[in-house]
Design a protein around this motif. Structure first.
Motif, PDB file in Angstrom:
ATOM      1  N   UNK A 215       0.851  -1.203   0.000  1.00  0.00           N
ATOM      2  CA  UNK A 215       0.000   0.000   0.000  1.00  0.00           C
ATOM      3  C   UNK A 215       0.886   1.251   0.000  1.00  0.00           C
ATOM      4  N   UNK A 216       1.932   1.224   0.826  1.00  0.00           N
ATOM      5  CA  UNK A 216       2.845   2.386   0.894  1.00  0.00           C
ATOM      6  C   UNK A 216       3.520   2.635  -0.459  1.00  0.00           C
ATOM      7  N   UNK A 217       3.736   1.568  -1.209  1.00  0.00           N
ATOM      8  CA  UNK A 217       4.379   1.709  -2.533  1.00  0.00           C
ATOM      9  C   UNK A 217       3.394   2.085  -3.630  1.00  0.00           C
ATOM     10  N   UNK A 218       2.136   2.318  -3.251  1.00  0.00           N
ATOM     11  CA  UNK A 218       1.156   2.773  -4.245  1.00  0.00           C
ATOM     12  C   UNK A 218       0.371   1.651  -4.900  1.00  0.00           C
ATOM     13  N   UNK A 219       0.533   0.414  -4.399  1.00  0.00           N
ATOM     14  CA  UNK A 219      -0.214  -0.703  -5.002  1.00  0.00           C
ATOM     15  C   UNK A 219      -1.647  -0.735  -4.435  1.00  0.00           C
ATOM     16  N   UNK A 220      -2.610  -1.050  -5.285  1.00  0.00           N
ATOM     17  CA  UNK A 220      -4.007  -1.101  -4.832  1.00  0.00           C
ATOM     18  C   UNK A 220      -4.336  -2.509  -4.327  1.00  0.00           C
ATOM     19  N   UNK A 221      -5.134  -2.546  -3.252  1.00  0.00           N
ATOM     20  CA  UNK A 221      -5.427  -3.822  -2.588  1.00  0.00           C
ATOM     21  C   UNK A 221      -6.936  -4.010  -2.432  1.00  0.00           C
ATOM     22  N   UNK A 222      -7.436  -5.181  -2.819  1.00  0.00           N
ATOM     23  CA  UNK A 222      -8.818  -5.574  -2.507  1.00  0.00           C
ATOM     24  C   UNK A 222      -8.760  -6.550  -1.344  1.00  0.00           C
ATOM     25  N   UNK A 223      -9.559  -6.281  -0.324  1.00  0.00           N
ATOM     26  CA  UNK A 223      -9.692  -7.217   0.789  1.00  0.00           C
ATOM     27  C   UNK A 223     -10.911  -8.087   0.488  1.00  0.00           C
ATOM     28  N   UNK A 224     -10.658  -9.371   0.301  1.00  0.00           N
ATOM     29  CA  UNK A 224     -11.715 -10.282  -0.138  1.00  0.00           C
ATOM     30  C   UNK A 224     -12.389 -10.935   1.054  1.00  0.00           C
ATOM     31  N   UNK A 225     -13.661 -10.599   1.257  1.00  0.00           N
ATOM     32  CA  UNK A 225     -14.413 -11.218   2.338  1.00  0.00           C
ATOM     33  C   UNK A 225     -14.862 -12.611   1.941  1.00  0.00           C
ATOM     34  N   UNK A 226     -15.095 -13.432   2.956  1.00  0.00           N
ATOM     35  CA  UNK A 226     -15.755 -14.721   2.725  1.00  0.00           C
ATOM     36  C   UNK A 226     -17.031 -14.703   3.563  1.00  0.00           C
ATOM     37  N   UNK A 227     -17.931 -15.638   3.298  1.00  0.00           N
ATOM     38  CA  UNK A 227     -19.228 -15.683   3.976  1.00  0.00           C
ATOM     39  C   UNK A 227     -19.963 -14.338   3.765  1.00  0.00           C
ATOM     40  N   UNK A 228     -20.720 -13.894   4.763  1.00  0.00           N
ATOM     41  CA  UNK A 228     -21.484 -12.662   4.577  1.00  0.00           C
ATOM     42  C   UNK A 228     -21.840 -12.049   5.918  1.00  0.00           C
TER      43      UNK A 228
END
Ligand code: GDP
Ligand code: IMO
Ligand code: MG
Length: 446
Positions: A215-228
């Motif tokens: 993130x600090x290096x400018x990369x984009x991150x998706x946090x993938x949830x499981x269940x609901x």
């Protein structure tokens, strides 16, 4: 350098909302996908040009060359299930090495977790949850009881042996006393899991460090949830829930990224509702309409094959999911499953004991008192599977989406009208607000 953009993908119902497909669409532009909770109880389906993948532990980023996938510390990892999944991805030609990382702090599922779950699910006097029988609950119990085995410990051969010996002694006694379970052999288990540890070792690192640096290096991150949301250990329909923090807060504790690094929360909802396993479901359809939704939506568990229970869209629950997760964007999936209908009932409110309420009950028995108030929305009775723009949707379908926005206060940023990666509509404001300039709807690319 500006830090990378981040978004949490969270199920807004009882799981199986189509999170896998949406994460896959987002990896067109996001560089990293980090799974934050659950284990191989999840089944995330991704269909790319007709080829189907069902991911359980491995994050969706693995299917996009160059995208990094991270299994965070909040996950419970069954080493054997992980290795099996990786082998089948390799067989399908997916590039794994260098793209997949496992947190050294993730908890390990061991055979006695499955033994305890099986015993508890079938024991007289216990509530039957209808779990996936993967040992998820008992593994989280051991984590919170501070007697779990973490991935770093799995790689420590001497510690692994002692842990398995002690745990087997204890679990075999409890299993025998409570459930008359057959004892497990510690030596055999140690051999099997120390072999697995060697194969897993190359994937293991400090993923909190990896993610914060990315993130600090400018990369984009998706946090993938499981269940609901409604399966979350705290906020779901307890005790008919899973044992992890499936809601957006889990993205923080489950990966080691601070809350201040989360930009957006994207809630995934079907255009109707489903649930698999036991527990409350206020808008459930127990008649032939429910059967029809199940058939048209192919509502059978991705992993267990169990038929999913079906019902109409439940707006009070969606508002609740919005509040708990901080959802600013919604993605509505499986809109095409409603294509044949001339009118679509939607649950717009709850009455309990004859009084309208905005509250969601804290007890499972509280849900039994709910009377759903329905509003009938006009259907569109037109196929939508090939539509690629919002304007291309029939007017009643657009009105259905606008109604969801009005009732939840969240914007609809994406619409899914079929299981394939291509069958997706992206709303231009969503693309620009997320800073995803390069992401394009399939039609726009042609
Ligand atoms: P997840 O666990 O949230 O990733 O969802 P699952 O993969 O368990 O379940 C979603 C199911 O719906 C899968 O079979 C998907 O292929 C399918 N699916 C996803 N989006 C759509 C859609 O827009 N239309 C249709 N008809 N099927 C979809
Ligand atoms: P994805 O990520 C739907 C349900 C089980 C059961 C309850 C507890 O594919 O959306 P567990 O094995 O976790 O202890 O079971 O939770 N459940 C799911 N339902 N989708 C899932 O994952 C689920 N993971 C667990 O059916 O009711
Ligand atoms: Mg699923």
């Amino acid at each position: 350098m500006n830090r990378g953009r981040t978004a949490v993908i969270v199920g807004a119902q009882w799981g199986d909302e189509g999170k896998g497909k949406i994460v896959d669409v987002l990896t067109q532009t996001f560089s990293v996908v980090a799974r934050y909770a659950g284990g191989h109880n999840a089944g995330h389906t991704v269909i790319i040009n007709g080829k189907k993948f069902i991911l359980q532990l491995v994050p969706g980023g693995i299917l996009r060359p160059g995208c990094i996938s991270v299994i965070g510390n909040g996950v419970v990892l069954d080493p054997l299930a992980f290795l099996k999944e990786v082998a089948s991805l390799r067989d399908a030609g997916v590039q794994i090495d260098g793209n997949l990382f496992i947190s050294n702090r993730a908890q390990v599922i061991l055979p006695y977790h499955r033994m305890m779950e099986l015993g508890a699910e079938n024991a007289p006097g216990r509530v039957k949850i209808g779990t996936t029988s993967r040992g998820i609950g008992p593994a989280y119990e051991d984590k919170m009881g501070r007697r779990g085995l973490r991935v770093a410990d799995l790689l420590d051969t001497a510690l692994l042996r002692t842990h398995i010996e002690n745990a087997c002694r204890e679990k075999n006694m409890i299993g025998h006393a409570l459930f008359n379970s057959d004892p497990l052999d510690a030596d055999k288990m140690f051999k099997e899991y120390s072999d697995a540890a060697q194969k897993i070792a190359p994937f293991v690192c400090d993923t909190a460090l990896l993610l914060n640096q990315a993130i600090a290096e400018g990369k984009s991150v998706v946090f993938e949830g499981a269940q609901g949301t409604m399966l979350d250990i705290d906020h779901g329909t307890y005790p008919f829930v899973t044992s992890s923090s499936a809601t957006s807060g889990g993205a923080v504790t489950g990966t080691g990224v601070p809350p201040t690094s989360i930009d957006t929360v994207i809630g995934i909802t079907k255009a109707y509702c489903t649930r698999v396993g036991g527990g409350p479901f206020p808008s459930e359809l127990l008649d032939e309409q429910g059967e029809d939704l199940r058939k048209r939506g192919n509502e059978f568990g991705a992993v267990t094959g169990r038929p999913r229970r079906t019902g109409w869209l439940d707006l009070p629950l969606l508002r609740y999911a919005g509040m708990i997760n901080g959802i600013s964007w919604l993605v509505v999936t499986k809109l095409d499953v409603l294509d044949h209908l001339t009118e679509i009932p939607v649950c717009v409110g709850y009455k309990i004991d004859g009084k309208a309420t905005a509250e969601v009950p804290a007890q499972a028995c509280g849900y039994e008192k709910i009377e759903c108030l329905y509003r009938k929305m006009p259907g569109w009775a037109t196929p939508t599977q090939d539509v690629r723009t919002l304007e291309g949707l029939p007017k009643p379908a657009r009105e259905y989406l606008t109604f969801i926005e009005k009732e939840t206060g969240a914007r609809v940023g994406m619409i899914s009208t079929g299981p394939d990666r291509e069958q997706t509509i992206l709303v231009p404001e969503f693309v620009s607000q997320l800073g995803l300039k390069e992401i394009k709807s399939p039609a726009a690319r042609a």
